[in-house]
Scaffold this active site. Structure first.
Site, PDB file in Angstrom:
ATOM      1  N   ASP A  67      45.159 -94.291  11.194  1.00  0.00           N
ATOM      2  CA  ASP A  67      46.375 -93.613  11.676  1.00  0.00           C
ATOM      3  C   ASP A  67      47.636 -94.307  11.165  1.00  0.00           C
ATOM      4  OD1 ASP A  67      46.173 -95.927  13.214  1.00  0.00           O
ATOM      5  OD2 ASP A  67      45.822 -94.885  15.092  1.00  0.00           O
ATOM      6  N   ASN A 135      45.975 -96.020  27.121  1.00  0.00           N
ATOM      7  CA  ASN A 135      45.765 -94.729  27.793  1.00  0.00           C
ATOM      8  C   ASN A 135      44.442 -94.079  27.378  1.00  0.00           C
ATOM      9  OD1 ASN A 135      46.325 -94.093  25.178  1.00  0.00           O
ATOM     10  ND2 ASN A 135      47.954 -92.628  25.612  1.00  0.00           N
ATOM     11  N   HIS A 137      43.487 -93.650  24.189  1.00  0.00           N
ATOM     12  CA  HIS A 137      43.513 -92.921  22.919  1.00  0.00           C
ATOM     13  C   HIS A 137      42.624 -93.602  21.883  1.00  0.00           C
ATOM     14  CE1 HIS A 137      47.352 -95.124  21.223  1.00  0.00           C
ATOM     15  NE2 HIS A 137      46.271 -95.794  20.943  1.00  0.00           N
ATOM     16  N   GLU A 142      45.553 -88.667  21.401  1.00  0.00           N
ATOM     17  CA  GLU A 142      46.013 -88.971  22.751  1.00  0.00           C
ATOM     18  C   GLU A 142      45.209 -88.163  23.784  1.00  0.00           C
ATOM     19  OE1 GLU A 142      47.921 -91.390  22.997  1.00  0.00           O
ATOM     20  OE2 GLU A 142      49.775 -91.275  21.882  1.00  0.00           O
TER      21      GLU A 142
END
Ligand code: GLP
Length: 241
Positions: A67, A135, A137, A142
């Protein structure tokens, strides 16, 4: 899923580096996908150390980046591009032609398209090294991201934007990410998900116990055909013993 808990980060890194090297030994022209972040740093250090010591031939390996932060120059020390160059490609003397990273300053639709086509051309990802966001991800997939996407651009979650500041020298505007999708994750021959530190213990507990769903992409490691979750005892602190 195989869950491996290590006494410390060093042992985790040694084991993860061995697994990565094993893939390269078995398949010298392997396609490796690499995550960035704090968690895999010790693993990449070990990979460089062991790779050089054992004189592993990396000249046929192709590397792709998982990413990148949209709008961040590759020369910015907080970029995934810079991270991989410094931690792996430079020390291992990987040639430019073997490295395939998203250019988050370019035409993003084209970047996604080119990445997806290259992955098909090379016969798929042999090993994906992934991390786990605070979180849950994976890459920049996400919570709520459908699992059937290939490369895509995504609006970042507020947690990711806040936590992401740690990689940059000053306050940095982060809005979007460009990332391989969960379809790439599932299609990969193997996935090593590396997570370390007490701050991840809650999300690790949820990853192991919650229903696997796109609400917590990290839970998909349990659905992968060859997925391994490697954690240290700090990250494992909230798991039942
Ligand atoms: C960033 C990266 C992810 C990585 C995550 C966890 O969001 N883009 O690919 O998995 O951070 O990183 P850390 O290990 O620093 O918590």
């Amino acid at each position: 899923m195989t869950l491996k808990v290590f006494d410390d980060v060093d042992q985790l890194a040694q084991a993860a580096a061995e697994e990565i090297l094993e893939i390269v030994k078995v398949k010298p022209n392997a396609l490796l996908c690499l995550a960035t972040g704090s968690s895999p740093i010790p693993t990449y250090r070990q990979l460089v150390y062991k790779g050089l010591r054992e004189k592993i031939d990396f000249t046929k390996v192709h590397f792709i980046g998982l990413d990148e932060w949209v709008g961040i120059e590759p020369t910015n020390p907080g970029s995934c591009h810079y991270f991989l160059q410094q931690n792996l490609f430079k020390p291992l003397q990987i040639m430019e032609g073997q490295i395939h990273l998203f250019n988050a300053m370019a035409d993003l639709t084209r970047e996604c398209d080119v990445m997806d086509k290259k992955i098909i051309e090379w016969g798929g990802i042999d090993l994906m090294v992934a991390g786990m966001g605070m979180n849950g991800h994976v890459g920049f997939n996400e919570p709520g991201t459908p699992p059937d996407l290939y490369s895509h651009v995504i609006r970042l979650d507020s947690t990711t934007i806040t936590v992401g500041q740690k990689y940059f020298e000053g306050q940095t505007v982060l809005n979007k990410g460009i990332t391989l999708g969960m379809k790439h994750f599932f299609d990969s021959g193997a996935v090593l998900m590396i997570v370390a530190g007490n701050s991840k213990s809650t999300i690790v507990k949820r990853t192991v116990n919650d229903k696997a769903s796109m609400e917590l992409p990290a839970t998909y490691i349990r659905k992968h055909k060859n997925g391994t979750l490697l954690i240290d005892t700090d990250a494992a602190a909230q798991l039942a013993t």
